[in-house]
Scaffold this active site. Structure first.
Site, PDB file in Angstrom:
ATOM      1  N   PRO A  80      24.576   7.907  -0.643  1.00 26.24           N
ATOM      2  CA  PRO A  80      25.930   8.481  -0.644  1.00 26.24           C
ATOM      3  C   PRO A  80      26.583   8.352  -2.009  1.00 26.24           C
ATOM      4  O   PRO A  80      26.255   7.457  -2.792  1.00 26.24           O
ATOM      5  CB  PRO A  80      26.653   7.629   0.402  1.00 26.24           C
ATOM      6  N   CYS A  81      27.520   9.251  -2.306  1.00 22.53           N
ATOM      7  CA  CYS A  81      28.092   9.314  -3.655  1.00 22.53           C
ATOM      8  C   CYS A  81      29.133   8.231  -3.914  1.00 22.53           C
ATOM      9  O   CYS A  81      29.475   7.963  -5.064  1.00 22.53           O
ATOM     10  CB  CYS A  81      28.716  10.686  -3.896  1.00 22.53           C
ATOM     11  N   GLN A  82      29.660   7.577  -2.893  1.00 18.46           N
ATOM     12  CA  GLN A  82      30.735   6.610  -3.089  1.00 18.46           C
ATOM     13  C   GLN A  82      30.372   5.451  -4.021  1.00 18.46           C
ATOM     14  O   GLN A  82      31.257   4.938  -4.721  1.00 18.46           O
ATOM     15  CB  GLN A  82      31.185   6.043  -1.738  1.00 18.46           C
ATOM     16  N   PRO A  83      29.129   4.991  -4.067  1.00 16.98           N
ATOM     17  CA  PRO A  83      28.844   3.787  -4.855  1.00 16.98           C
ATOM     18  C   PRO A  83      29.073   3.903  -6.348  1.00 16.98           C
ATOM     19  O   PRO A  83      29.114   2.891  -7.031  1.00 16.98           O
ATOM     20  CB  PRO A  83      27.353   3.546  -4.578  1.00 16.98           C
TER      21      PRO A  83
END
Length: 408
Positions: A80-83
């Site tokens: 996922p892109c959040q990190p």
């Protein structure tokens, strides 16, 4: 069969593409219980680990895959892109940070890559990963792989590219970034686009590109969705306005620059607001969490069915889900179009494993003829007439109300 370890597998978008290219998914790792249930339902032969990558040791992944370190042919996954805002969790040059219990999903992918040492890897993410001047996430990955090479003696060499999915036959204008690497230092060459945008009657006869696959190519053979499928009727304040918007248009139709009534200001709403598919164009990006008025909607003025969403994502036919509409939309909206994975998997077979596949792509939608004409629009209901007026256009990037408020 070439052996695959799959991380952040979701419903299996990448895996379906690699499956079509002759790879065998030995194990998947996914946190979401609905996605895990979907994989077990549709691919009982896959070993599914349901859990957080930061709590699942690499030894368990290898054990469930029935593989030793170095035996997997490829590791695939889309963290996922959040990190990316948490890249500081791993200091450059400090490989021990890969084992930090606070580590994020991206660090988890790198940790499994380091521990399992597959012959090749593919990492997929949102195209924003590689934005110029905002590529911290991309640099984080590349620096991490350099560190893995130093720590393990491997020679992973990375190639990356932002891919426009429609240019490879996907009937959807989705963009993703892909990183591909070989343990032996082989340089991956991304395949050239196979499809392009042509105006009617203007295709260059000397061009090797095919026209984009369209929404009609993807779903034109599907009849009306079954009556028991829930959640396809549009609700909310703007539901009755959608039938007044032509195919391939959005709310901009009802602005001073469109062909409808001046109900909104130019570019004062999200692009996907009241967005409707066109039979003659690829779909716009399928949204994972759309609001009641966020498309793309079907040209019949309803939400897209599960089977239609799967077709636009180029999933194999015959899939089933046992969950509600919200979870269906979220899982499919977050997925990778499987056809792109099949295209890249074929190239990986050929370039890294010297095992090219012959024959047509399995997940490429057929080119359908006899496209029906567009339906006539309905008139705007009277309840929207109080919106008629001279609406100001959006003032420009960084000058909207929200941007001004945040900058204050």
């Amino acid at each position: 069969m070439l052996k695959t370890i799959s991380l952040f597998s979701g419903i299996g978008g990448l895996d379906f593409g690699f499956e079509a290219a002759g790879f065998e998914t030995r194990v998947t790792l996914e946190l979401d219980k609905h996605a895990c249930r979907a994989m077990r339902l549709n691919r009982p032969s896959w070993e599914v680990i349901e859990g957080d990558i930061n709590t699942v040791p690499s030894t368990l992944i290898l054990e469930k895959a029935n593989l030793e370190r170095g035996e997997a042919d490829i590791l695939i996954g889309g963290p996922p892109c959040q990190p990316f805002s948490k890249a500081g969790y791993w200091a450059k040059g400090d490989s021990l940070r890969l084992d930090d219990p606070r580590a994020d999903t991206l660090t988890g992918y790198l940790r499994v890559l380091r521990d399992t040492q597959p012959r090749a890897f593919l990492l997929e993410n949102v195209h924003g990963l590689a934005y110029q001047g905002k590529d911290e996430g991309l640099r984080y990955i590349l620096d991490g792989i350099d560190q893995i090479n130093r720590d393990t003696g491997s020679n992973y060499r990375v190639s990356w590219r932002v891919i426009k999915c429609a240019e490879y036959g996907v009937p959807q204008t989705r963009e993703r970034v892909f990183l591909v690497g070989s343990r032996d230092g082989l340089q991956f060459q991304f395949p050239a686009p196979t499809h392009g945008k042509f105006m009617a009657g203007q295709q260059d006869l000397l061009s090797e590109l095919e026209p984009f696959r369209t929404a009609w190519d993807a779903i034109g053979d599907l009849g009306d969705p079954p009556c028991e499928e829930q959640g396809l009727t549009i609700g909310g304040k703007w539901a009755d306005l959608l039938p007044s918007i032509p195919e391939g248009e959005n709310y901009l139709w009802h602005t001073s620059r469109g062909g409808g009534l001046p109900l909104f200001g130019w570019r004062t709403r999200y692009w996907s607001f009241l967005l409707k598919l066109s039979k003659n164009l690829p779909s716009w990006t399928i949204q994972a969490q759309p609001g009641s008025s966020i498309g793309p909607f079907h040209w019949d003025n309803r939400r897209l069915s599960f089977k239609e969403l799967c077709r636009l994502q180029t999933f194999p036919d015959g899939l089933a889900l046992e969950c509600g509409r919200t979870e269906v939309q979220r899982m499919l909206g977050n997925a990778v179009p499987s056809l792109v994975a099949e295209v890249l998997a074929r190239e990986i077979r050929s370039q890294f494993f010297r095992a090219p596949l012959q024959g047509p792509l399995k997940l490429l939608p057929p080119k359908r003829k006899a496209v029906p004409s567009t339906a006539e629009c309905q008139t705007v209901p009277a309840k929207y007439f109080d919106l008629l007026g001279d609406h100001a256009d959006h003032p420009g990037t960084g000058k909207g109300r929200l941007a001004v408020k945040m900058g204050a």
